[in-house]
Design a protein around this motif. Structure first.
Motif, PDB file in Angstrom:
ATOM      1  N   GLU A  18       0.829  -1.201   0.000  1.00  0.00           N
ATOM      2  CA  GLU A  18       0.000   0.000   0.000  1.00  0.00           C
ATOM      3  C   GLU A  18       0.871   1.263   0.000  1.00  0.00           C
ATOM      4  O   GLU A  18       0.602   2.213  -0.734  1.00  0.00           O
ATOM      5  CB  GLU A  18      -0.916  -0.004   1.228  1.00  0.00           C
ATOM      6  N   LEU A  21       2.636   1.882  -3.442  1.00  0.00           N
ATOM      7  CA  LEU A  21       1.727   2.305  -4.501  1.00  0.00           C
ATOM      8  C   LEU A  21       1.190   3.724  -4.336  1.00  0.00           C
ATOM      9  O   LEU A  21       0.653   4.294  -5.281  1.00  0.00           O
ATOM     10  CB  LEU A  21       0.546   1.326  -4.602  1.00  0.00           C
ATOM     11  N   ASP A  22       1.360   4.338  -3.157  1.00  0.00           N
ATOM     12  CA  ASP A  22       0.793   5.663  -2.913  1.00  0.00           C
ATOM     13  C   ASP A  22       1.866   6.653  -2.466  1.00  0.00           C
ATOM     14  O   ASP A  22       2.121   6.816  -1.275  1.00  0.00           O
ATOM     15  CB  ASP A  22      -0.305   5.582  -1.854  1.00  0.00           C
ATOM     16  N   GLU A  51       1.593  10.914  -8.701  1.00  0.00           N
ATOM     17  CA  GLU A  51       0.301  10.242  -8.761  1.00  0.00           C
ATOM     18  C   GLU A  51       0.483   8.823  -8.255  1.00  0.00           C
ATOM     19  O   GLU A  51       1.594   8.305  -8.210  1.00  0.00           O
ATOM     20  CB  GLU A  51      -0.255  10.238 -10.178  1.00  0.00           C
ATOM     21  N   LYS A  52      -0.617   8.203  -7.864  1.00  0.00           N
ATOM     22  CA  LYS A  52      -0.550   6.842  -7.360  1.00  0.00           C
ATOM     23  C   LYS A  52      -0.090   5.907  -8.469  1.00  0.00           C
ATOM     24  O   LYS A  52      -0.416   6.096  -9.643  1.00  0.00           O
ATOM     25  CB  LYS A  52      -1.912   6.387  -6.842  1.00  0.00           C
ATOM     26  N   LEU A  53       0.680   4.907  -8.078  1.00  0.00           N
ATOM     27  CA  LEU A  53       1.132   3.905  -9.034  1.00  0.00           C
ATOM     28  C   LEU A  53       0.041   2.856  -9.237  1.00  0.00           C
ATOM     29  O   LEU A  53      -0.685   2.521  -8.297  1.00  0.00           O
ATOM     30  CB  LEU A  53       2.390   3.214  -8.509  1.00  0.00           C
ATOM     31  N   LYS A  54      -0.058   2.346 -10.446  1.00  0.00           N
ATOM     32  CA  LYS A  54      -0.988   1.251 -10.721  1.00  0.00           C
ATOM     33  C   LYS A  54      -0.333  -0.048 -10.269  1.00  0.00           C
ATOM     34  O   LYS A  54       0.891  -0.173 -10.248  1.00  0.00           O
ATOM     35  CB  LYS A  54      -1.305   1.208 -12.207  1.00  0.00           C
ATOM     36  N   GLU A  55      -1.146  -1.026  -9.887  1.00  0.00           N
ATOM     37  CA  GLU A  55      -0.621  -2.282  -9.357  1.00  0.00           C
ATOM     38  C   GLU A  55       0.277  -3.013 -10.350  1.00  0.00           C
ATOM     39  O   GLU A  55       1.189  -3.722  -9.953  1.00  0.00           O
ATOM     40  CB  GLU A  55      -1.769  -3.187  -8.906  1.00  0.00           C
ATOM     41  N   ASP A  56       0.015  -2.854 -11.646  1.00  0.00           N
ATOM     42  CA  ASP A  56       0.796  -3.567 -12.656  1.00  0.00           C
ATOM     43  C   ASP A  56       1.836  -2.674 -13.339  1.00  0.00           C
ATOM     44  O   ASP A  56       2.434  -3.045 -14.337  1.00  0.00           O
ATOM     45  CB  ASP A  56      -0.127  -4.185 -13.704  1.00  0.00           C
ATOM     46  N   GLU A  57       2.076  -1.502 -12.776  1.00  0.00           N
ATOM     47  CA  GLU A  57       3.011  -0.541 -13.354  1.00  0.00           C
ATOM     48  C   GLU A  57       4.455  -0.875 -12.966  1.00  0.00           C
ATOM     49  O   GLU A  57       4.727  -1.230 -11.819  1.00  0.00           O
ATOM     50  CB  GLU A  57       2.660   0.856 -12.846  1.00  0.00           C
ATOM     51  N   ASP A  82       6.457  -4.927 -11.472  1.00  0.00           N
ATOM     52  CA  ASP A  82       5.349  -4.375 -10.701  1.00  0.00           C
ATOM     53  C   ASP A  82       5.683  -4.434  -9.215  1.00  0.00           C
ATOM     54  O   ASP A  82       6.754  -4.917  -8.826  1.00  0.00           O
ATOM     55  CB  ASP A  82       4.032  -5.100 -11.004  1.00  0.00           C
TER      56      ASP A  82
END
Length: 94
Positions: A18, A21-22, A51-57, A82
């Motif tokens: 968490e 990703l943020d 910006e928040k990262l995407k889970e698959d980024e 990821d």
């Protein structure tokens, strides 16, 4: 591993995931991370945009460095596919 340790590990992984990703929850403009390799601690920092990262980024990490600068060895950038690949490689939020 005991049941208590497994639950603690799962909770720690969820919290680290968490946090990674943020970027708005990061204490600095970069996020310090660490892992144990052959009995020695390896440090790195995670970079992100605003910006928040995407889970698959993909996640870019600068190895052998801290928020204060490079640590002795040559620092280098590496990319994980990821957030889960980063965590699977043993990295935790410092």
């Amino acid at each position: 591993m005991s049941e208590i340790a497994a639950v603690g590990t799962a909770q720690r992984r969820a919290q680290d995931r968490e946090m990674i990703l943020d970027p708005f929850k990061w204490p600095h403009l970069v996020l310090p991370i660490k892992r144990m390799v052959d009995g020695r601690m390896q440090t790195a920092i995670v970079y992100a945009g605003m910006e928040k990262l995407k889970e698959d980024e993909p996640i870019q990490v600068k190895l052998n460095t801290t928020i204060f600068g490079d640590v002795g060895e040559d620092s280098k950038l590496t990319t994980f596919k990821d957030v889960d690949a980063l965590l699977d490689d043993g990295w935790t939020v410092d």
